[in-house]
Design a protein around this motif. Structure first.
Motif, PDB file in Angstrom:
ATOM      1  N   THR A  21       0.859  -1.195   0.000  1.00  0.00           N
ATOM      2  CA  THR A  21       0.000   0.000   0.000  1.00  0.00           C
ATOM      3  C   THR A  21       0.889   1.237   0.000  1.00  0.00           C
ATOM      4  O   THR A  21       2.081   1.157   0.327  1.00  0.00           O
ATOM      5  CB  THR A  21      -0.874   0.048   1.269  1.00  0.00           C
ATOM      6  OG1 THR A  21       0.013   0.127   2.396  1.00  0.00           O
ATOM      7  CG2 THR A  21      -1.766  -1.159   1.402  1.00  0.00           C
ATOM      8  N   ALA A  22       0.269   2.373  -0.321  1.00  0.00           N
ATOM      9  CA  ALA A  22       1.036   3.627  -0.322  1.00  0.00           C
ATOM     10  C   ALA A  22       1.601   3.894   1.074  1.00  0.00           C
ATOM     11  O   ALA A  22       2.759   4.297   1.211  1.00  0.00           O
ATOM     12  CB  ALA A  22       0.138   4.777  -0.767  1.00  0.00           C
ATOM     13  N   ALA A  23       0.791   3.648   2.121  1.00  0.00           N
ATOM     14  CA  ALA A  23       1.262   3.931   3.492  1.00  0.00           C
ATOM     15  C   ALA A  23       2.499   3.100   3.816  1.00  0.00           C
ATOM     16  O   ALA A  23       3.454   3.596   4.431  1.00  0.00           O
ATOM     17  CB  ALA A  23       0.151   3.631   4.497  1.00  0.00           C
ATOM     18  N   ARG A  24       2.508   1.833   3.411  1.00  0.00           N
ATOM     19  CA  ARG A  24       3.666   0.967   3.714  1.00  0.00           C
ATOM     20  C   ARG A  24       4.902   1.414   2.929  1.00  0.00           C
ATOM     21  O   ARG A  24       6.009   1.395   3.462  1.00  0.00           O
ATOM     22  CB  ARG A  24       3.341  -0.490   3.407  1.00  0.00           C
ATOM     23  CG  ARG A  24       2.354  -1.055   4.407  1.00  0.00           C
ATOM     24  CD  ARG A  24       2.246  -2.570   4.353  1.00  0.00           C
ATOM     25  NE  ARG A  24       1.499  -3.004   5.511  1.00  0.00           N
ATOM     26  CZ  ARG A  24       0.320  -3.634   5.468  1.00  0.00           C
ATOM     27  NH1 ARG A  24      -0.219  -3.945   4.304  1.00  0.00           N
ATOM     28  NH2 ARG A  24      -0.292  -3.961   6.579  1.00  0.00           N
ATOM     29  N   LEU A  25       4.703   1.801   1.693  1.00  0.00           N
ATOM     30  CA  LEU A  25       5.863   2.217   0.889  1.00  0.00           C
ATOM     31  C   LEU A  25       6.400   3.569   1.361  1.00  0.00           C
ATOM     32  O   LEU A  25       7.623   3.785   1.371  1.00  0.00           O
ATOM     33  CB  LEU A  25       5.483   2.264  -0.592  1.00  0.00           C
ATOM     34  CG  LEU A  25       5.209   0.879  -1.193  1.00  0.00           C
ATOM     35  CD1 LEU A  25       4.606   0.999  -2.588  1.00  0.00           C
ATOM     36  CD2 LEU A  25       6.490   0.035  -1.248  1.00  0.00           C
ATOM     37  N   LEU A  26       5.515   4.465   1.769  1.00  0.00           N
ATOM     38  CA  LEU A  26       5.990   5.751   2.312  1.00  0.00           C
ATOM     39  C   LEU A  26       6.745   5.505   3.611  1.00  0.00           C
ATOM     40  O   LEU A  26       7.791   6.107   3.884  1.00  0.00           O
ATOM     41  CB  LEU A  26       4.816   6.706   2.542  1.00  0.00           C
ATOM     42  CG  LEU A  26       4.108   7.175   1.257  1.00  0.00           C
ATOM     43  CD1 LEU A  26       2.868   7.991   1.589  1.00  0.00           C
ATOM     44  CD2 LEU A  26       5.052   8.001   0.389  1.00  0.00           C
TER      45      LEU A  26
END
Ligand code: SF4
Ligand code: SF4
Length: 298
Positions: free
Chosen positions: A163-168
């Protein structure tokens, strides 16, 4: 833009070493033909050098506060940081890019993602981690770009947990990274990035992504804090990050200051071993806490 100055003036997207040489040539001379290879084709440009010289003039006249540089290519990034011309480096940081060999993207950036498919099954390349550490050591602000690998990491066949949150969270956890600049094409993508701000620790936990990509980081802590909670309240990822930096460069003022600000020092480790069972990468955390305590308190 109705402003008197910019905070950071970027010399952007200098990938090839000869382009870097032209851009940082302080004499500003005309450099002979430079070969640029993009989308599988060669282009030959007559290139004026001297961009850095002009940027410095703008800085001296107060129109730019800091100078930045961006590239996708590791040897060029190392050169830029080691030359010390720039305050800020913008460089791709994402789990798949960080597993690529150092020279990936030198000939053709589009080949990078194909290489990524090949290389996500081999051991993580430590060369990129070395660049992150060098930025921290030289106090060059590292701006993480391409945290989603140009959207490639959202390929549904790859891993539903990405997810975007995990990659950020992954990008922000790496040594030296001061901020991250996700790219978006529409409002939905922007909203998924903004979810990071309210995400729980579980929603930001990127350790599963790394396991599924079959990385083999051996004794390399990924700073994911998946091993939490620690009974002694130790920020294990932070301690490991400072320990790795001090092993690489020795103690310096930055590390000392960051270490001093940490409330629970590694000496407080109880040796309970709870963290070992929670670390997906087999790190012997209590052993590292002992070593970190010895090195960081000196
Ligand atoms: S010790 Fe393991 S779980 Fe903890 S931060 Fe490092 S890699 Fe992540
Ligand atoms: S072994 Fe040390 S670092 Fe790990 S959970 Fe126990 S007290 Fe915390």
């Amino acid at each position: 833009m109705k402003c008197d100055y910019v905070d950071i003036l970027f010399l952007s997207c200098c990938d090839r070493e000869e382009v870097y040489s032209a851009v940082t040539d302080l004499s500003g001379r005309l450099v002979d033909e430079i070969r640029i290879r993009t989308l599988g084709q060669d282009y030959f440009l007559k290139q004026h050098g001297g961009h850095l010289k002009y940027a410095k003039e703008l800085q001296q006249s107060g129109k730019a506060r800091y100078l930045g540089f961006s590239t996708h290519v590791l040897p060029t990034a190392f050169r830029a940081v080691n030359d010390g011309f720039f305050d800020v480096l913008m460089f791709p940081v994402n789990p798949i890019f960080d597993a690529l060999p150092g020279k990936a993207g030198m000939e053709n950036l589009n080949e990078m993602w194909e290489l990524a498919i090949e290389h996500n099954k081999i051991e993580i390349s430590n060369e990129r981690k070395e660049l992150h550490k060098l930025c921290m050591h030289t106090q060059t602000g590292l701006v993480a770009m391409k945290p989603f690998a140009g959207g490639w990491l959202f390929n549904p066949d790859l891993n539903a947990d990405i997810t975007a949150a995990r990659l950020l969270s992954y990008a922000l956890a790496q040594s030296g990274v001061t901020t991250v600049v996700p790219g978006v094409s529409d409002l939905n993508q922007l909203e998924s990035c903004l979810k990071y701000l309210d995400a729980s620790n579980e929603e930001k936990d990127f350790s599963k992504i790394l396991s599924l990509l079959k990385w083999n980081p051996k004794d390399s802590c990924m700073y994911c804090n998946h091993c939490q909670p620690c009974k002694a309240g130790i920020d294990i990822a932070k301690i490991n990050k400072l320990y790795d930096l001090s092993v690489k460069y020795g103690m310096n003022e930055v590390i000392k200051k960051e270490y001093k600000a940490i409330e629970q020092k590694p000496i407080n480790c109880l040796g309970c071993g709870d963290c070992i069972s929670r670390c997906p990468f087999g790190i012997d955390v209590p052993d590292r806490m002992v070593k970190a305590s010895q090195v960081l308190t000196n």
